[in-house]
Design a protein around this motif. Structure first.
Motif, PDB file in Angstrom:
ATOM      1  N   UNK A 147       0.834  -1.202   0.000  1.00  8.52           N
ATOM      2  CA  UNK A 147       0.000   0.000   0.000  1.00  8.52           C
ATOM      3  C   UNK A 147       0.865   1.248   0.000  1.00  8.52           C
ATOM      4  N   UNK A 148       1.869   1.259   0.836  1.00 12.70           N
ATOM      5  CA  UNK A 148       2.731   2.430   0.952  1.00 12.70           C
ATOM      6  C   UNK A 148       3.517   2.657  -0.338  1.00 12.70           C
ATOM      7  N   UNK A 149       3.997   1.584  -0.961  1.00 14.98           N
ATOM      8  CA  UNK A 149       4.758   1.731  -2.196  1.00 14.98           C
ATOM      9  C   UNK A 149       3.858   2.226  -3.324  1.00 14.98           C
ATOM     10  N   UNK A 150       2.614   1.758  -3.385  1.00 12.98           N
ATOM     11  CA  UNK A 150       1.673   2.262  -4.399  1.00 12.98           C
ATOM     12  C   UNK A 150       1.459   3.750  -4.244  1.00 12.98           C
ATOM     13  N   UNK A 151       1.308   4.193  -3.004  1.00 18.13           N
ATOM     14  CA  UNK A 151       1.096   5.616  -2.739  1.00 18.13           C
ATOM     15  C   UNK A 151       2.312   6.432  -3.162  1.00 18.13           C
TER      16      UNK A 151
END
Length: 127
Positions: A8-12
């Motif tokens: 999730x954090x990498x997508x953001x």
């Protein structure tokens, strides 16, 4: 999320990149999985209502709302937040028993009368 792909954090982080490669992000975005508890009262009621009327828009809105809310709670961002907001507003109106037609009539009554196009012509004179 799935086993492979970005967290999730990498997508953001990758969505915020100015020079990102959109073809790469299509491959690396993780597949979202929504796990449901079939014994939950909400799931039971949604199933009963969907079996009663397959074309009920309220049930469809509730199911999509449930998925999008799970996405937000997991830290993902929504692709179309305006659609999500519209869905929330429809559910609030439904909960408050507000009819769509009543609201449209009130909105038309609240509008101020239109002014003449004098302001538009005076702005054209300035240019």
């Amino acid at each position: 999320t799935g086993e492979y792909g970005w967290s999730v954090n990498m997508e953001r982080i990758m969505k915020a990149q100015a020079l990102r490669d959109s073809s790469m992000s299509a491959y690396m975005t993780s597949k979202k999985t929504l796990e449901l508890n079939p014994h939950n009262a909400i799931m039971g009621e949604l199933k009963a209502r969907s079996e009663a009327d397959k074309s009920d828009k309220t049930v469809k809105d509730l199911v999509v709302l449930l998925f999008e809310t799970a996405l937000l709670a997991s830290g993902f961002s929504l692709d179309e937040p305006n659609t999500f907001a519209g869905r929330i507003h429809r559910m609030i109106k439904l909960g408050l028993s507000i009819d769509e037609e009543d609201e449209e009539v009130e909105a038309v009554d609240d509008l101020p009368p239109l002014e003449d196009d004098v302001a538009a012509t005076s702005m054209e004179d300035v240019d």
